[in-house]
Design a protein around this motif. Structure first.
Motif, PDB file in Angstrom:
ATOM      1  N   PHE A  42      -4.506 -11.881   9.617  1.00  0.00           N
ATOM      2  CA  PHE A  42      -3.330 -10.840   9.626  1.00  0.00           C
ATOM      3  C   PHE A  42      -2.174 -11.119  10.302  1.00  0.00           C
ATOM      4  N   GLU A  43      -1.922 -12.438  10.766  1.00  0.00           N
ATOM      5  CA  GLU A  43      -0.955 -12.967  11.528  1.00  0.00           C
ATOM      6  C   GLU A  43       0.204 -12.520  10.680  1.00  0.00           C
ATOM      7  N   LYS A  44       1.238 -11.904  11.599  1.00  0.00           N
ATOM      8  CA  LYS A  44       2.699 -11.728  11.394  1.00  0.00           C
ATOM      9  C   LYS A  44       2.566 -10.501  10.154  1.00  0.00           C
ATOM     10  N   GLN A  45       1.605  -9.520  10.462  1.00  0.00           N
ATOM     11  CA  GLN A  45       1.504  -8.466   9.757  1.00  0.00           C
ATOM     12  C   GLN A  45       1.239  -7.187  10.736  1.00  0.00           C
ATOM     13  N   TRP A  46       1.537  -5.864  10.361  1.00  0.00           N
ATOM     14  CA  TRP A  46       1.098  -4.806  10.944  1.00  0.00           C
ATOM     15  C   TRP A  46      -0.037  -4.387  10.557  1.00  0.00           C
ATOM     16  N   VAL A  47      -0.966  -3.877  11.458  1.00  0.00           N
ATOM     17  CA  VAL A  47      -2.434  -3.724  11.245  1.00  0.00           C
ATOM     18  C   VAL A  47      -2.702  -2.363  11.754  1.00  0.00           C
ATOM     19  N   THR A  52       5.253  -4.386   6.629  1.00  0.00           N
ATOM     20  CA  THR A  52       6.064  -3.283   7.644  1.00  0.00           C
ATOM     21  C   THR A  52       4.859  -2.192   7.828  1.00  0.00           C
ATOM     22  N   MET A  53       5.586  -1.418   8.902  1.00  0.00           N
ATOM     23  CA  MET A  53       4.724  -0.237   9.480  1.00  0.00           C
ATOM     24  C   MET A  53       4.722   0.811   8.331  1.00  0.00           C
ATOM     25  N   GLU A  54       5.820   0.888   7.537  1.00  0.00           N
ATOM     26  CA  GLU A  54       5.662   1.878   6.422  1.00  0.00           C
ATOM     27  C   GLU A  54       4.966   1.594   5.555  1.00  0.00           C
ATOM     28  N   GLU A  55       4.557   0.218   5.138  1.00  0.00           N
ATOM     29  CA  GLU A  55       3.673   0.191   4.010  1.00  0.00           C
ATOM     30  C   GLU A  55       2.253   0.268   4.655  1.00  0.00           C
ATOM     31  N   VAL A  56       2.085   0.149   5.783  1.00  0.00           N
ATOM     32  CA  VAL A  56       0.663   0.395   6.543  1.00  0.00           C
ATOM     33  C   VAL A  56       0.654   2.064   6.418  1.00  0.00           C
ATOM     34  N   ASP A  57       1.530   2.785   6.718  1.00  0.00           N
ATOM     35  CA  ASP A  57       1.501   4.160   6.876  1.00  0.00           C
ATOM     36  C   ASP A  57       1.283   4.720   5.408  1.00  0.00           C
ATOM     37  N   ALA A  58       2.008   4.027   4.447  1.00  0.00           N
ATOM     38  CA  ALA A  58       1.783   4.457   2.977  1.00  0.00           C
ATOM     39  C   ALA A  58       0.158   4.309   2.313  1.00  0.00           C
ATOM     40  N   LYS A  59      -0.182   3.055   2.768  1.00  0.00           N
ATOM     41  CA  LYS A  59      -1.855   2.719   2.400  1.00  0.00           C
ATOM     42  C   LYS A  59      -2.507   3.821   3.118  1.00  0.00           C
ATOM     43  N   LEU A  60      -2.319   4.153   4.109  1.00  0.00           N
ATOM     44  CA  LEU A  60      -3.359   5.053   5.104  1.00  0.00           C
ATOM     45  C   LEU A  60      -3.432   6.483   4.329  1.00  0.00           C
ATOM     46  N   ARG A  61      -2.077   6.932   4.074  1.00  0.00           N
ATOM     47  CA  ARG A  61      -1.924   8.024   3.510  1.00  0.00           C
ATOM     48  C   ARG A  61      -2.410   8.236   1.935  1.00  0.00           C
ATOM     49  N   THR A  62      -2.312   7.015   1.371  1.00  0.00           N
ATOM     50  CA  THR A  62      -2.885   7.025  -0.033  1.00  0.00           C
ATOM     51  C   THR A  62      -4.388   6.859  -0.054  1.00  0.00           C
ATOM     52  N   ALA A  63      -4.990   6.101   1.108  1.00  0.00           N
ATOM     53  CA  ALA A  63      -6.497   6.292   1.181  1.00  0.00           C
ATOM     54  C   ALA A  63      -7.062   7.281   1.962  1.00  0.00           C
ATOM     55  N   LYS A  64      -6.206   8.185   2.697  1.00  0.00           N
ATOM     56  CA  LYS A  64      -6.611   9.324   3.321  1.00  0.00           C
ATOM     57  C   LYS A  64      -7.582   8.972   4.441  1.00  0.00           C
TER      58      LYS A  64
END
Length: 71
Positions: A17-22, A37-49
């Motif tokens: 996960f180098e150079k990524q938000w985790v 991006t942090m927004e991408e991580v947030d969207a993935k978390l929301r989608t997966a609940k």
């Protein structure tokens, strides 16, 4: 009982996960989402609940960071 990870185990957990938000789970033993991006991580978390305890940027392993604090 809280599981303590060795340094090698921690590195093995984040090395891809180098150079990524985790996003980590509560015990920080599992990556629950990642993205550029942090927004991408947030969207993935929301989608997966899923819920993340910690969201962190994984710095490049060949670089060092020392914040400058002016007093």
């Amino acid at each position: 009982m809280k599981r303590k990870l060795s340094t090698k185990m921690k590195f093995n957990l984040i090395k891809k996960f180098e150079k990524q938000w985790v996003a980590f789970n509560k015990d920080r033993t599992e990556v629950v989402a990642s993205g550029k991006t942090m927004e991408e991580v947030d969207a993935k978390l929301r989608t997966a609940k899923k819920i993340a305890s910690v969201i962190s940027y994984i710095m490049p392993f060949d670089r060092h960071f020392a914040p400058y604090v002016q007093t």
